[in-house]
Design a protein around this motif. Structure first.
Motif, short mmCIF file in Angstrom:
data_model
loop_
_atom_site.label_atom_id
_atom_site.label_comp_id
_atom_site.label_asym_id
_atom_site.label_seq_id
_atom_site.Cartn_x
_atom_site.Cartn_y
_atom_site.Cartn_z
N MET A 266 33.77 32.61 59.00
CA MET A 266 35.19 32.51 58.71
C MET A 266 35.67 31.09 58.50
O MET A 266 36.72 30.85 57.92
CB MET A 266 35.99 33.15 59.85
N ASN A 267 34.90 30.11 58.98
CA ASN A 267 35.32 28.71 58.92
C ASN A 267 34.19 27.89 58.31
O ASN A 267 33.44 27.20 59.00
CB ASN A 267 35.67 28.20 60.31
N GLU A 268 34.10 27.95 57.00
CA GLU A 268 33.00 27.31 56.29
C GLU A 268 32.98 25.80 56.51
O GLU A 268 31.93 25.20 56.71
CB GLU A 268 33.12 27.59 54.79
N SER A 269 34.13 25.18 56.48
CA SER A 269 34.17 23.72 56.61
C SER A 269 35.47 23.29 57.27
O SER A 269 36.45 24.03 57.31
CB SER A 269 34.05 23.06 55.24
N PHE A 270 35.44 22.08 57.80
CA PHE A 270 36.64 21.49 58.38
C PHE A 270 37.31 20.65 57.31
O PHE A 270 36.71 19.73 56.78
CB PHE A 270 36.28 20.62 59.59
#
Length: 226
Positions: free
Chosen positions: A140-144
């Motif tokens: 759900m959180n590929e990258s910051f």
């Protein structure tokens, strides 16, 4: 193989060695497999189509490889339109540790098991174990999208700055070690909680994280060899 007796430098060296081999041999193979699957299943070209491949390397380390359509590509036309990042997980005396890498020269992002415990709770996912939360978080959180680090005089650890990184579902909070490529994320704050509180990063970390917290180990059998 990463073992609890290793120090930080030994762990980082083992991770980088494994990752280099993964980039050389495993990623090309999985990219072909990913492309073939998209075409076989007639996946919409605009779809991200996230896929997770779990492997155990020759070095006997457990990795998760995430592959999807690159965000900057409107449509997936061929293998070059895909992107990937890798996550390795291992256990120390403090419990589960996770490290994420995106490229050979990139930073090493470490996450404590406590981070994923809080993620599971605050997103109300009710996932059965910590590794399930690890998989869900990185899917759900590929990258910051940004990393904000700021120095505080009262910081507990000399040589560090607080790390506050924005991801799709909230904030990853921890510390960055100055002069290194190492960031350690300790806890997760959901977006709906951020709207209710403007507390500082250090206040949240002091309240949320106990360095003596032990996360119950959970292991899996992986069926893909690098």
């Amino acid at each position: 193989m990463i073992v609890p007796a290793m120090n930080e430098k030994e762990i980082e060296s083992e991770i980088k060695k494994d990752f280099a081999q993964i980039c050389k041999s495993t990623i090309p193979r999985l990219a072909i497999e990913y492309d073939r699957e998209r075409r076989k299943n007639k996946i919409d070209k605009s779809s991200d189509y996230n896929k997770l491949y779990s492997i155990k390397t020759a070095g006997k380390n457990q990795w998760m490889i995430f592959i999807k359509k690159a965000t900057d590509k409107p449509k997936y036309k061929h293998g070059a339109d895909g992107t990937f990042f890798c996550v390795v997980y291992f256990y120390t005396k403090q419990g589960l540790n996770v490290c994420r890498l995106c490229d050979l020269d990139g930073d090493l992002e470490f996450f404590y098991g406590h981070f994923f415990k809080r993620y599971n709770e605050r997103q109300q996912l009710n996932l059965p174990n910590t590794l399930s939360a690890v998989k869900h978080f990185f899917t759900m959180n590929e990258s910051f999208r940004s990393l904000l680090s700021h120095v505080k005089k009262e910081i507990a650890q000399p040589g560090t700055v607080f790390a506050e990184s924005v991801c799709d579902e909230g904030l990853a909070l921890g510390v960055h070690y100055i002069g290194t490529s190492r960031t350690v994320y300790k806890t997760f704050i959901s977006r709906h909680l951020l709207t209710k509180s403007q507390r500082s990063v250090e206040e949240i970390l002091d309240e949320e994280f106990d360095e003596n917290t032990i996360v119950d180990p959970y292991t899996e059998t992986n069926n893909v060899a690098a």
